[in-house]
Write an enzyme that holds these catalytic residues in place. Structure first.
Site, PDB file in Angstrom:
ATOM      1  N   SER A 158      81.951 -10.043 -28.167  1.00  0.00           N
ATOM      2  CA  SER A 158      81.852  -9.567 -26.788  1.00  0.00           C
ATOM      3  C   SER A 158      80.532 -10.021 -26.188  1.00  0.00           C
ATOM      4  CB  SER A 158      81.932  -8.042 -26.754  1.00  0.00           C
ATOM      5  OG  SER A 158      81.667  -7.540 -25.463  1.00  0.00           O
ATOM      6  N   TYR A 182      79.209   0.354 -29.213  1.00  0.00           N
ATOM      7  CA  TYR A 182      80.090  -0.819 -29.094  1.00  0.00           C
ATOM      8  C   TYR A 182      79.267  -2.105 -29.154  1.00  0.00           C
ATOM      9  CZ  TYR A 182      83.358  -4.193 -27.064  1.00  0.00           C
ATOM     10  OH  TYR A 182      84.139  -5.303 -26.845  1.00  0.00           O
TER      11      TYR A 182
END
Length: 316
Positions: A158, A182
């Protein structure tokens, strides 16, 4: 090393990237292949002739995806259960896998769990699912990857990145924050590819990470209405959009995964981070997003430290 570029870009689709590539005789495993980017990655690899296995938590969804892929490609697709937070399913999957494995796409993941959740081992759930589960899978499949002589490990990461806090990975002492957890887990996935690139080079295994771009899939299921609004994912009637402006379709989101899994443009490339089908620029540290890759996510010393901590946690 010069930055790697290809003829493809942010608008390219998985079908465009795979066009003309022959994967007959190759075996591929795609985690999270039951929907979204994983489904489109698996579809493209199968269309090129690969023998694809969908490694999924929900096997009913996996079988529906396999039927969909078979209908569009004419290729049979296997389905196997894999829960990245359950070591028993990971160990069962790797124990059952015996033939050479040419392509491993670590695609599955979780995003922004609103509350701190832990596995039975006490691992923070996002770090466990996004990094540790996939690391256990790759380690368990090492011999199969080595047997392929030229295997590729592809890790869907990501643009959300933050340093791994080795002294408190699992948010035991520090306050839990969904996005920090995350971003840390996704940095770990990049660092692990850097570690694999070094440690498995003699086995002719390459490993690269990527950011797929913004794609509306099941991974946003924990977003509340305010979060969807903040990322521009709601239409004028305040309803979620399938493809918000500036976002990608699942087919476009899968393009970089497919590039790293199969394209001759990146043959032999390892330990790199890609976005929009090209190697990303190294950028200054930033807050959870933006183009490029943070330097700490590619740092070899950090990668070696993560490898040691990962193997310690998995083997204790």
């Amino acid at each position: 090393m010069p930055r790697i570029t290809t003829p493809f870009n942010a608008q390219s689709s998985a079908a465009e990237v795979i066009a003309g590539i022959d994967l007959i005789g190759k075996r591929a495993v795609v985690t999270g292949g039951g929907s979204g980017i994983g489904l489109e990655t698996a579809r493209a690899l199968a269309a090129a002739g690969a023998q694809v296995t969908l490694a999924v938590r929900n096997t009913d969804a996996g079988h529906r995806a396999a039927i969909d892929i078979q209908a569009t490609t004419g290729r049979d697709v296997g389905v196997a259960r894999l829960d990245l937070t359950d070591r028993r399913t990971i160990d069962a999957f790797t124990a059952d896998w015996t033939p050479p494995l040419h392509i491993l796409v670590n695609n599955a993941g979780v995003l922004a769990l609103p509350e701190r959740t832990t596995t039975p081992e006490g691992w923070e759930a996002q770090f466990a699912a996004n990094h540790l589960g996939h690391a256990a899978l790759a380690l368990g499949l090492h011999d199969a990857l080595a047997a392929a002589r030229g295997a590729r490990v592809v890790v869907v990461s990501s643009s959300a990145q933050s340093p791994v806090v080795f002294d408190d990975i699992h948010f035991i002492s520090r306050p839990y924050d969904a996005w920090s957890a995350y971003a840390q887990s996704k940095t770990a996935t990049i660092l692990f590819t850097v570690a694999i690139a070094k440690k498995w080079a003699a086995d002719a295994i390459t490993a690269n990470a990527l950011h797929p771009g913004g794609v509306m899939t099941n991974i946003q299921r924990h977003f509340d209405h305010a979060t969807l609004r903040s990322v521009g994912a709601l239409d004028e009637h305040d309803r979620p959009m399938q493809v918000p402006p500036g976002w990608k379709t699942p087919q476009q989101g899968a393009a970089t995964s497919v590039l790293l899994a199969a394209s001759p443009h990146v043959h032999g490339v390892t330990g790199r981070y890609f976005e929009d089908c090209n190697e990303a620029e190294v950028t200054e540290p930033r807050d959870y997003g933006g183009p490029g890759v943070a330097p700490y996510a590619l740092d070899q010393n950090q990668a070696d430290r993560l490898w040691d901590e990962t193997t310690r946690l998995l083997h204790r």
